[in-house]
Write a protein that holds these residues in place. Structure first.
Motif, PDB file in Angstrom:
ATOM      1  N   GLY A 102      -9.893   3.087  -2.113  1.00 21.47           N
ATOM      2  CA  GLY A 102      -9.094   4.311  -2.232  1.00 21.47           C
ATOM      3  C   GLY A 102      -7.690   4.117  -1.681  1.00 21.47           C
ATOM      4  O   GLY A 102      -7.463   3.288  -0.793  1.00 21.47           O
ATOM      5  N   LEU A 103      -6.765   4.904  -2.188  1.00 20.36           N
ATOM      6  CA  LEU A 103      -5.363   4.765  -1.765  1.00 20.36           C
ATOM      7  C   LEU A 103      -5.167   4.975  -0.274  1.00 20.36           C
ATOM      8  O   LEU A 103      -4.291   4.367   0.323  1.00 20.36           O
ATOM      9  CB  LEU A 103      -4.486   5.754  -2.557  1.00 20.36           C
ATOM     10  CG  LEU A 103      -4.392   5.507  -4.059  1.00 20.36           C
ATOM     11  CD1 LEU A 103      -3.508   6.566  -4.704  1.00 20.36           C
ATOM     12  CD2 LEU A 103      -3.886   4.114  -4.356  1.00 20.36           C
ATOM     13  N   ASP A 104      -5.974   5.833   0.334  1.00 17.69           N
ATOM     14  CA  ASP A 104      -5.840   6.091   1.772  1.00 17.69           C
ATOM     15  C   ASP A 104      -6.897   5.374   2.598  1.00 17.69           C
ATOM     16  O   ASP A 104      -6.942   5.535   3.819  1.00 17.69           O
ATOM     17  CB  ASP A 104      -5.923   7.597   2.050  1.00 17.69           C
ATOM     18  CG  ASP A 104      -4.726   8.341   1.477  1.00 17.69           C
ATOM     19  OD1 ASP A 104      -3.633   7.750   1.440  1.00 17.69           O
ATOM     20  OD2 ASP A 104      -4.877   9.509   1.071  1.00 17.69           O
ATOM     21  N   ALA A 105      -7.742   4.595   1.948  1.00 20.85           N
ATOM     22  CA  ALA A 105      -8.829   3.919   2.662  1.00 20.85           C
ATOM     23  C   ALA A 105      -8.281   2.783   3.519  1.00 20.85           C
ATOM     24  O   ALA A 105      -7.253   2.183   3.222  1.00 20.85           O
ATOM     25  CB  ALA A 105      -9.846   3.372   1.672  1.00 20.85           C
ATOM     26  N   ALA A 109      -1.265  -2.816  -1.082  1.00 25.28           N
ATOM     27  CA  ALA A 109      -1.143  -1.835  -2.154  1.00 25.28           C
ATOM     28  C   ALA A 109      -0.143  -2.427  -3.143  1.00 25.28           C
ATOM     29  O   ALA A 109       0.947  -2.837  -2.755  1.00 25.28           O
ATOM     30  CB  ALA A 109      -0.649  -0.497  -1.611  1.00 25.28           C
ATOM     31  N   TRP A 110      -0.531  -2.475  -4.398  1.00 21.27           N
ATOM     32  CA  TRP A 110       0.315  -3.106  -5.405  1.00 21.27           C
ATOM     33  C   TRP A 110       0.175  -2.398  -6.749  1.00 21.27           C
ATOM     34  O   TRP A 110      -0.728  -1.602  -6.951  1.00 21.27           O
ATOM     35  CB  TRP A 110      -0.030  -4.584  -5.552  1.00 21.27           C
ATOM     36  CG  TRP A 110      -1.431  -4.849  -6.069  1.00 21.27           C
ATOM     37  CD1 TRP A 110      -2.583  -4.814  -5.344  1.00 21.27           C
ATOM     38  CD2 TRP A 110      -1.804  -5.176  -7.409  1.00 21.27           C
ATOM     39  NE1 TRP A 110      -3.653  -5.110  -6.152  1.00 21.27           N
ATOM     40  CE2 TRP A 110      -3.206  -5.334  -7.423  1.00 21.27           C
ATOM     41  CE3 TRP A 110      -1.091  -5.356  -8.589  1.00 21.27           C
ATOM     42  CZ2 TRP A 110      -3.910  -5.666  -8.585  1.00 21.27           C
ATOM     43  CZ3 TRP A 110      -1.793  -5.685  -9.748  1.00 21.27           C
ATOM     44  CH2 TRP A 110      -3.177  -5.844  -9.737  1.00 21.27           C
ATOM     45  N   ARG A 111       1.084  -2.722  -7.634  1.00 15.28           N
ATOM     46  CA  ARG A 111       0.990  -2.263  -9.014  1.00 15.28           C
ATOM     47  C   ARG A 111       1.675  -3.285  -9.907  1.00 15.28           C
ATOM     48  O   ARG A 111       2.485  -4.085  -9.450  1.00 15.28           O
ATOM     49  CB  ARG A 111       1.592  -0.884  -9.181  1.00 15.28           C
ATOM     50  CG  ARG A 111       3.092  -0.870  -9.119  1.00 15.28           C
ATOM     51  CD  ARG A 111       3.631   0.485  -9.482  1.00 15.28           C
ATOM     52  NE  ARG A 111       5.081   0.452  -9.284  1.00 15.28           N
ATOM     53  CZ  ARG A 111       5.805   1.507  -9.063  1.00 15.28           C
ATOM     54  NH1 ARG A 111       5.246   2.683  -9.018  1.00 15.28           N
ATOM     55  NH2 ARG A 111       7.098   1.408  -8.906  1.00 15.28           N
ATOM     56  N   ALA A 112       1.335  -3.199 -11.169  1.00 17.05           N
ATOM     57  CA  ALA A 112       1.961  -4.060 -12.171  1.00 17.05           C
ATOM     58  C   ALA A 112       2.592  -3.159 -13.216  1.00 17.05           C
ATOM     59  O   ALA A 112       1.930  -2.262 -13.743  1.00 17.05           O
ATOM     60  CB  ALA A 112       0.936  -4.996 -12.801  1.00 17.05           C
ATOM     61  N   GLY A 113       3.858  -3.388 -13.497  1.00 16.96           N
ATOM     62  CA  GLY A 113       4.557  -2.557 -14.469  1.00 16.96           C
ATOM     63  C   GLY A 113       4.536  -1.105 -14.055  1.00 16.96           C
ATOM     64  O   GLY A 113       4.799  -0.757 -12.917  1.00 16.96           O
ATOM     65  N   PRO A 131      -1.103   2.536  -8.691  1.00 12.02           N
ATOM     66  CA  PRO A 131      -1.288   1.580  -7.592  1.00 12.02           C
ATOM     67  C   PRO A 131      -2.751   1.172  -7.416  1.00 12.02           C
ATOM     68  O   PRO A 131      -3.666   1.948  -7.690  1.00 12.02           O
ATOM     69  CB  PRO A 131      -0.802   2.349  -6.365  1.00 12.02           C
ATOM     70  CG  PRO A 131       0.044   3.437  -6.892  1.00 12.02           C
ATOM     71  CD  PRO A 131      -0.501   3.783  -8.239  1.00 12.02           C
ATOM     72  N   VAL A 132      -2.931  -0.049  -6.966  1.00 14.17           N
ATOM     73  CA  VAL A 132      -4.237  -0.605  -6.627  1.00 14.17           C
ATOM     74  C   VAL A 132      -4.162  -1.004  -5.157  1.00 14.17           C
ATOM     75  O   VAL A 132      -3.172  -1.586  -4.720  1.00 14.17           O
ATOM     76  CB  VAL A 132      -4.556  -1.853  -7.486  1.00 14.17           C
ATOM     77  CG1 VAL A 132      -5.877  -2.475  -7.076  1.00 14.17           C
ATOM     78  CG2 VAL A 132      -4.541  -1.505  -8.960  1.00 14.17           C
ATOM     79  N   VAL A 133      -5.201  -0.694  -4.393  1.00 10.36           N
ATOM     80  CA  VAL A 133      -5.260  -1.081  -2.979  1.00 10.36           C
ATOM     81  C   VAL A 133      -6.461  -1.996  -2.797  1.00 10.36           C
ATOM     82  O   VAL A 133      -7.555  -1.683  -3.264  1.00 10.36           O
ATOM     83  CB  VAL A 133      -5.376   0.148  -2.056  1.00 10.36           C
ATOM     84  CG1 VAL A 133      -5.462  -0.277  -0.600  1.00 10.36           C
ATOM     85  CG2 VAL A 133      -4.196   1.090  -2.270  1.00 10.36           C
TER      86      VAL A 133
END
Length: 148
Positions: free
Chosen positions: A142-145, A106-110, A114-116
């Motif tokens: 999905g975030l919980d997938a 799970a990550w994000r930029a700026g 979030p992207v998983v």
């Protein structure tokens, strides 16, 4: 004679202990190496640099279908800002030999949402060289997938 036997046993025990400690240390550092490789791929994705992503995924770059999908995906995942890993589950916890698995990042930029993604990796244990090769990275899930 008895003293020589005792010294030999102690030296042998120390040698075995150090050998096992070295192998375990190498096995445990594999997670960190895998995470660093994944971070490099995520940074390239966030920059929108499909060429860099494919260079870091050599198995995918050799397959035309995988390379094409990866280029399209990278274009969609371009984001400004510094990439942060929010959560990382490695493909393999500890391995002493070669083993493939799927990790989840799970990550994000700026300030983006979030992207998983799932990451397929081939890990080498200390008995087989100790390297890490990333094989492929999935589309966002999905975030919980789970990566199942």
């Amino acid at each position: 004679m008895r003293r020589v036997t005792l010294v030999t046993a102690v030296v042998f025990g120390l040698f075995v202990f150090l050998g096992i400690s070295f192998l375990l240390a190498r096995a445990l550092t594999g997670q960190g190496a895998e995470r660093e490789r994944v971070l490099d791929v995520l940074r390239a994705e966030a920059r929108g640099d499909a060429g860099a992503v494919l260079r870091k995924l050599p198995a995918c770059s050799r397959e035309p279908a995988c390379a094409q999908v990866t280029r399209q995906r990278v274009a969609q995942l371009k984001r400004p800002g510094t990439v942060q890993i929010l959560n990382y589950q490695p493909s393999v916890r500890v391995t002493m030999t070669r083993r493939a698995g799927t990790g989840r990042v799970a990550w994000r930029a700026g300030g983006s949402l979030p992207v998983v993604q799932c990451v397929k990796a081939l890990r080498e244990g200390p008995l087989t060289g100790g390297g890490v090769e990333l094989l492929a990275i999935s589309k966002p899930i999905g975030l919980d997938a789970s990566c199942g």
